[in-house]
Design a protein around this motif. Sequence first.
Motif, short mmCIF file in Angstrom:
data_model
loop_
_atom_site.label_atom_id
_atom_site.label_comp_id
_atom_site.label_asym_id
_atom_site.label_seq_id
_atom_site.Cartn_x
_atom_site.Cartn_y
_atom_site.Cartn_z
N ALA A 64 -6.26 0.16 -1.83
CA ALA A 64 -5.63 0.14 -0.63
C ALA A 64 -6.73 -0.39 0.42
O ALA A 64 -6.50 -1.56 1.18
N ILE B 203 0.79 -1.12 0.02
CA ILE B 203 0.04 -0.05 -0.12
C ILE B 203 0.88 1.36 -0.08
O ILE B 203 0.55 2.19 -0.55
N SER C 52 2.27 9.58 0.89
CA SER C 52 1.87 10.52 0.08
C SER C 52 2.51 11.76 0.39
O SER C 52 3.13 12.66 -0.20
N LEU D 277 -1.35 5.71 3.75
CA LEU D 277 -1.78 6.41 2.70
C LEU D 277 -1.21 7.83 2.86
O LEU D 277 -0.55 8.64 2.03
N ILE E 130 2.21 6.76 -7.07
CA ILE E 130 1.06 7.64 -7.68
C ILE E 130 1.52 8.99 -7.31
O ILE E 130 1.31 9.98 -8.05
N ALA F 241 -5.60 5.59 -4.91
CA ALA F 241 -4.84 4.61 -4.26
C ALA F 241 -5.97 4.13 -3.39
O ALA F 241 -5.90 2.82 -2.72
N LEU G 282 2.29 1.90 -3.41
CA LEU G 282 1.25 2.15 -4.15
C LEU G 282 0.93 3.52 -4.36
O LEU G 282 1.08 4.32 -5.16
N VAL G 283 0.74 4.13 -3.17
CA VAL G 283 0.37 5.48 -3.06
C VAL G 283 1.54 6.38 -3.38
O VAL G 283 1.63 7.80 -3.65
#
Length: 437
Positions: free
Chosen positions: A354, A329, A376, A372, A336, A350, A332-333
């Motif tokens: 997530a 997770i 980010s 997250l 992005i 995301a 992933l974020v």
Amino acid sequence: MKTEVKKGNPLALLPLGVFLVLFVGSGVITGDFYKMPSLVAFLIAGGVALLFNRKVSLEEKMNIFCKGAGDSNIILMVIIFLLAGAFSSVAKAMGGVDSTVNLSLSILPSNLLVTGLFIIGCFISVSMGTSVGTIAALAPIGLGISEKIGIPVALVMGAVVGGAMFGDNLSMISDTTIAAVRTQGCELKDKFKVNFLIVLPAAIITVILLTVVTSGYSTILTDNYNYELIKVLPYLLVLVGALCGINVFALLGSGIIFASIVGLLTNSFDIFGLIEAISGGISGMYELSLLAITIGGVVSLIKFNGGIDYVLYFITSKINSKKGAEFGIAALVSIIDLCTANNTIAIVAAGPLAKDIADKYDIDKRKTASILDIFSSCWQGIIPYGAQLLTAAGVAAISPVEIIPFLYYPGLMFICGILSITFSNVLLKNIKSNEVA
């Protein structure tokens, strides 16, 4: 018995690829990563998503898009965005930002100027809910301090940006926090507790580092910083109310009313000025709101076409533990955000995926929302093409790359985020024991 995961369709992720090519490609070609509006890029990506699955009619696919765009979580998020924009605008119009900055500077120790700027930035960003707004308010003051005492301006800007990112990922009215909790289905105060414990060591170490690095510089601020304590109270009301668990709609609504009353009583604006401030704040959230709605529809189509199933299959085939899922997770974020240069967009995009991963691996909602927001935000505070560094560099008339070596807090926040995943069981056990106590 282990649940079988559908392999899905990797081609269904093509719309996200189209978005990234348009957004990042235009930035690379023009040198301006804001040349291509993210809303336009996502609308084009949505058009690509509609081309998939010829067995399904266009009307049915549009219905899927609209259901995703009109999901209750998306609409609630949009309403919160609009209320947060109205509150921030009214509070700023009645002089709340100036009073908060001046109050902080009036009590700033003369031998801890840069450290004090970081702490002030933390307080203001938590109160205002915007990192860019905090930088815009503090960067000119930081530039003046740099010129007075001869400290490198890049170091001062690094402290300002660090303080701004502290609140960007913790504030109850920050769009990133709102997006994180709404996509994961947890409460603001619960996410705050987990998030705060993760990043607190980073803030403390940053204070120590800045104090040591700037120990050879000292002067006394002779400017007279005027402030009105009553104009700081609306921010404190929202902060305390959120920590007490007051419903976010009631919280922001009461914040707007209180800030409006303060503004009218202090003659900061008349009734028409108040209406204009509310309208301006809401208007400032239009693009973000439309973006959230559009992303909701695009993600819904991607999910329908098997894209989400493929990502889940790919991640689960590589990951066999809850800890691995949390790292997934985070990655992933992070990716992005690096591509979009916008941590709110990164979280909104995301977030649904997530949540699917978190549900599969039974990850605490508060922890997922914190991951997250933390990952980010830490990247958003480091990338030289992000709004934060561009704003600070613009005020200081230096290259954003010069600031990067002095971004202590975002770097430490990343490290603390990694450690929180590595020792996640210890963190959540401490939080639960404190709640029981």
